[in-house]
Write a protein that holds these residues in place. Structure first.
Motif, PDB file in Angstrom:
ATOM      1  N   ASN A  76       1.558   2.263 -18.545  1.00 64.78           N
ATOM      2  CA  ASN A  76       1.922   2.226 -19.712  1.00 64.78           C
ATOM      3  C   ASN A  76       2.540   0.812 -19.859  1.00 64.78           C
ATOM      4  OD1 ASN A  76       1.938   5.021 -20.491  1.00 64.78           O
ATOM      5  ND2 ASN A  76       3.737   5.476 -18.975  1.00 64.78           N
ATOM      6  N   GLY A  77       1.520  -0.017 -19.598  1.00 66.78           N
ATOM      7  CA  GLY A  77       1.660  -1.706 -19.854  1.00 66.78           C
ATOM      8  C   GLY A  77       2.516  -2.077 -18.867  1.00 66.78           C
ATOM      9  N   VAL A  78       3.029  -1.755 -17.781  1.00 63.85           N
ATOM     10  CA  VAL A  78       3.769  -2.395 -16.885  1.00 63.85           C
ATOM     11  C   VAL A  78       3.277  -2.220 -15.336  1.00 63.85           C
ATOM     12  CG1 VAL A  78       6.050  -1.949 -17.986  1.00 63.85           C
ATOM     13  CG2 VAL A  78       5.316  -0.408 -16.372  1.00 63.85           C
ATOM     14  N   VAL A  79       3.504  -3.137 -14.692  1.00 61.44           N
ATOM     15  CA  VAL A  79       3.018  -3.202 -13.365  1.00 61.44           C
ATOM     16  C   VAL A  79       3.756  -2.189 -12.153  1.00 61.44           C
ATOM     17  CG1 VAL A  79       2.583  -4.836 -11.097  1.00 61.44           C
ATOM     18  CG2 VAL A  79       2.570  -5.752 -13.367  1.00 61.44           C
ATOM     19  N   ARG A  80       2.754  -1.097 -11.977  1.00 55.88           N
ATOM     20  CA  ARG A  80       3.429  -0.219 -11.106  1.00 55.88           C
ATOM     21  C   ARG A  80       2.894  -0.256  -9.679  1.00 55.88           C
ATOM     22  NH1 ARG A  80       5.818   4.121 -13.771  1.00 55.88           N
ATOM     23  NH2 ARG A  80       6.294   4.865 -11.588  1.00 55.88           N
ATOM     24  N   GLY A  81       1.872  -1.148  -9.513  1.00 53.47           N
ATOM     25  CA  GLY A  81       1.226  -1.203  -7.945  1.00 53.47           C
ATOM     26  C   GLY A  81       0.441  -2.288  -7.797  1.00 53.47           C
ATOM     27  N   LEU A  82       0.394  -2.860  -6.650  1.00 53.03           N
ATOM     28  CA  LEU A  82      -0.399  -3.654  -5.987  1.00 53.03           C
ATOM     29  C   LEU A  82      -1.277  -3.228  -4.960  1.00 53.03           C
ATOM     30  CD1 LEU A  82       2.204  -6.758  -5.391  1.00 53.03           C
ATOM     31  CD2 LEU A  82       0.729  -6.214  -7.440  1.00 53.03           C
ATOM     32  N   ARG A  83      -2.635  -3.425  -5.196  1.00 55.44           N
ATOM     33  CA  ARG A  83      -3.752  -2.900  -4.205  1.00 55.44           C
ATOM     34  C   ARG A  83      -4.445  -4.233  -3.873  1.00 55.44           C
ATOM     35  NH1 ARG A  83      -7.034   1.519  -6.640  1.00 55.44           N
ATOM     36  NH2 ARG A  83      -4.977   2.456  -6.400  1.00 55.44           N
ATOM     37  N   LEU A  84      -3.966  -5.001  -2.937  1.00 57.10           N
ATOM     38  CA  LEU A  84      -4.627  -6.423  -2.498  1.00 57.10           C
ATOM     39  C   LEU A  84      -5.461  -6.087  -1.057  1.00 57.10           C
ATOM     40  CD1 LEU A  84      -1.948  -8.646  -3.538  1.00 57.10           C
ATOM     41  CD2 LEU A  84      -3.640  -8.027  -4.957  1.00 57.10           C
ATOM     42  N   ARG A  85      -6.034  -5.121  -0.842  1.00 59.91           N
ATOM     43  CA  ARG A  85      -6.591  -4.591   0.296  1.00 59.91           C
ATOM     44  C   ARG A  85      -7.947  -5.878   0.559  1.00 59.91           C
ATOM     45  NH1 ARG A  85      -8.537   1.267   2.681  1.00 59.91           N
ATOM     46  NH2 ARG A  85      -9.182   0.296   4.916  1.00 59.91           N
ATOM     47  N   ARG A  86      -8.294  -6.368   1.797  1.00 62.15           N
ATOM     48  CA  ARG A  86      -9.417  -6.965   2.006  1.00 62.15           C
ATOM     49  C   ARG A  86      -9.431  -8.080   1.143  1.00 62.15           C
ATOM     50  NH1 ARG A  86     -12.936  -1.977   3.383  1.00 62.15           N
ATOM     51  NH2 ARG A  86     -12.142  -1.533   5.696  1.00 62.15           N
ATOM     52  N   MET A  87      -8.423  -9.075   0.880  1.00 63.32           N
ATOM     53  CA  MET A  87      -8.636  -9.939  -0.148  1.00 63.32           C
ATOM     54  C   MET A  87      -8.775 -11.345   0.641  1.00 63.32           C
ATOM     55  SD  MET A  87      -8.756  -9.085  -3.301  1.00 63.32           S
ATOM     56  CE  MET A  87      -8.067  -7.751  -4.184  1.00 63.32           C
TER      57      MET A  87
END
Length: 660
Positions: A76-87
């Motif tokens: 809905n247009g807002v940040v709900r999660g960070l998925r920064l795996r293997r970066m």
């Protein structure tokens, strides 16, 4: 007058609605801009983020759908999660920046290179899931860390080096459903949470240094949730009397063990599980053996699983090395203890032992069950013991493996026969028999006396002959493993990466130091998750960056072994979590750039060598650096490597003959 008032009221209501609408839009725009600023602040706290987070830019907005920001989950247009795996990220996780994301509910920093203490996630009280597995975090977690984290449902931290006791505040996480703490260094007792944590569905504390009885609340999670903690007892551990008062002094000795982990505690004894710590008293060894008989380990979020990464610490007590460390354990066991083992082993009688190479002798499963067991230690996927077949004198190594569960019995037999078909090459050690069960597998090899290259390079000085590993011997080992690896690649041309877990722990040495490659071709037997988290080929730069492996991944692993032989140092590339070892790749590159090659070579290797021999060492060192290039396309092929090593070997041999 009434008309005027009505018109005025209508105008006022319209104005109010307009102002409210304008205010909502302004707040939303402000929120979006605030999220962008927060994420850019987070990015600034990372190292190596310029490439991996290139889409995070002040020229775009995180959730507007025009330029997606990698790793950002929008709802809905807002940040709900960070998925920064293997970066490939390292540096600091800026919690204050995350606190400026009011709708953030999930964060994942799995499989990166963050170090230091655990970030203060307590500031983010609305988080529902935290994943920081397979980094290099360490230190204690504060006892009140979970106070106030009443929304947290998932907490995953496997594959780090956290120490100290498990925080007692876990009993305040009313919403927790998944609590994964395996493959760390936690010590002390598991907190007794009574009847709390009613929603908990997944729990694992395996492969730590925990002691004492397992609280009743956690018993139903099964043996695999507690494996690798020699001091734990009670249900579901097999021998609950291990916690009796007479053994209390033994429970804490494990806390001071400085163990190798690269071949990590992933290993299971199916029919016979034997302890390995040779420096302990014989009676302690027997007790550990009993405790480990049913040791198991579920794949975790980790991974190394394998190769994890070897030893969290430096090279003291030699665990995970293919090497006999004690006399037969049966001689130190009571009749009751031997009976318990016999009962366990009888379960292996269901089904036959399939002999793959009768030239090595014929024997049956019953012969293995009657043989005395001698601990050889733990590998990445197995626990091994030596058995002398009764009435034959045949010495074999039996590997008990719990996680070879991807194939059914027919496909297992087909793949195992492929591995056994690699016979006749002087540098490849093929299996000679196997036994299939749904939960456990036995794979049998001919016994090799001197053990692994890993053990001979880094093992107990009193039990190894380091002086014998001179320059000609090490060069002969390099030549042998290169020819053997090339042979495997020729025999398995259809495989993405024919060996997949090539390292010094999977190279055995005969009495005259002829190298034998083992544990090749195992990838089809294990789940994709276990393969990706435990096999060394999946720790190469190409997989970390692009999630791809190739035959050149084996070439990279070969380069690490060659650098290990030349420097005499234990590679940190073998380490699954925590600190330990030396980054032989980075260290060697820097030395060559600074023209300081002499400073990194094993002093035992270069003592009393002349200029001709040193020239050969430098040639091999420079070749090894080419094998570990980041870009696999720039690494030489195995065919080219064989030619160049043969040339070095020929020149060294010619020089030696001229001197004679």
């Amino acid at each position: 007058m009434m008309v005027v008032r009505a018109g005025f009221f209508h105008l006022t209501l319209f104005s109010v609605c307009f102002l409210l609408s304008y205010t909502d839009e302004s707040e939303k725009k402000s929120q979006v801009m605030s999220e962008a600023d927060a994420l850019l602040g987070l990015k600034a706290s990372f190292n190596n983020s310029a490439d991996s987070l290139a889409t995070w830019s002040n020229t775009s907005i995180p959730c507007d759908g025009k330029v997606p920001w990698i790793g950002i989950i929008c709802v809905n247009g807002v940040v709900r999660g960070l998925r920064l795996r293997r970066m490939n990220l390292s540096g600091k996780i800026d919690i204050d920046a995350l606190a400026d994301l009011p709708y953030l509910r999930t964060v994942s920093f799995t499989d990166n290179f963050f170090t230091g203490n655990i970030p203060n996630f307590k500031k983010l009280r609305h988080l529902k899931a935290i994943y920081i597995s397979n980094n290099h975090f360490e230190g204690f977690i504060p006892d009140k860390f979970f106070d106030g984290m009443t929304h947290l449902k998932k907490f995953w931290i496997p594959g780090n080096a956290f120490s100290g006791t498990i925080p007692s505040s876990i009993n305040k996480m009313d919403a927790i459903m998944e609590l994964r703490l395996e493959n760390n260094r936690f010590s002390g007792k598991i907190p007794n949470v009574g009847e709390k944590l009613l929603r908990l569905k997944s729990f694992n504390v395996s492969h730590n240094q925990l002691v004492g009885y397992i609280p009743e609340r956690f018993v139903h999670f099964g043996l695999s949730a507690f494996a690798g903690n020699q001091g734990l007892c009670g249900k579901p551990m097999q021998f609950s009397h291990y916690c009796s008062h007479s053994h209390d002094h033994l429970l804490h000795s494990h806390e001071d063990m400085n163990l190798i982990e690269e071949e990590e505690h992933d290993e299971h004894f199916g029919s016979i599980k034997v302890g390995v710590l040779a420096f302990l008293l014989t009676v302690l060894f027997a007790m550990l053996f009993l405790l480990l008989i049913r040791k198991n380990d579920n794949p975790s979020d980790k991974v190394n699983d394998g190769f994890t990464y070897i030893g969290r610490n430096h090279m003291t007590p030699r665990r995970n090395m293919y090497r006999a460390e004690s006399a037969s354990v049966h001689s130190t066991m009571s009749e009751n203890e031997q009976s318990a083992i016999a009962t366990r082993m009888t379960s292996f009688g269901k089904g036959a032992l399939v002999v793959l190479n009768e030239e090595k002798g014929r024997f049956a499963l019953s012969d293995l069950m009657k043989a005395d067991a001698q601990s050889l230690g733990n590998g990445t996927f197995s626990s091994s013991f030596k058995a002398v077949i009764p009435n034959t004198g045949i010495s074999v190594v039996v590997k008990c493996i719990k996680e070879m569960n991807r194939l059914d019995s027919l496909d297992f037999r087909t793949e195992m026969k492929k591995l056994a078909g690699i016979v006749g090459h002087p540098n490849v050690h093929a299996p000679i028999a196997f036994h299939y069960r749904d939960d456990e597998k036995l794979v049998v090899y001919e016994y090799v006396e001197k053990g692994s290259l890993l053990y001979n390079l880094h093992g107990d000085n009193r039990r190894t002959n380091r002086a014998a590993l001179d320059w000609p011997t090490r060069l002969r080992i390099v030549k042998g493993i290169t020819h053997g690896l090339q042979h495997l690649h020729e025999k398995f041309p259809e495989s993405k990466v024919p060996h997949g877990n090539f390292k010094s722990g999977n190279i055995l040495l005969t009495q005259n130091f002829t190298p034998l490659i083992v544990d090749y071709g195992y990838i089809p037997f294990f789940s994709p998750f276990r393969v990706k988290t435990s096999f060394l080929a999946y720790k190469t730069p190409e997989y970390i960056k692009n999630n791809v492996v190739s035959p050149k991944s084996d070439v990279y692993c070969l380069g690490i072994v060659v650098l290990e032989l030349l420097t005499g140092n234990f590679p940190s590339q073998y380490i699954n979590s925590g600190k330990g070892g030396i980054d032989v790749v980075h260290w060697t590159r820097n030395a060559l750039n600074d023209k300081k090659e002499d400073e990194i070579l094993d002093h035992r290797l270069v003592e009393n060598l002349g200029s001709v021999e040193m020239k050969g060492i430098y040639r091999l060192l420079r070749l090894a650096v080419k094998l570990v290039r980041r870009d696999p396309d720039k690494r030489p092929s195995l065919t080219e490597v064989v030619k160049r090593i043969d040339a070095i070997s020929d020149d060294v041999g010619a020089s030696s003959r001229r001197r004679k």
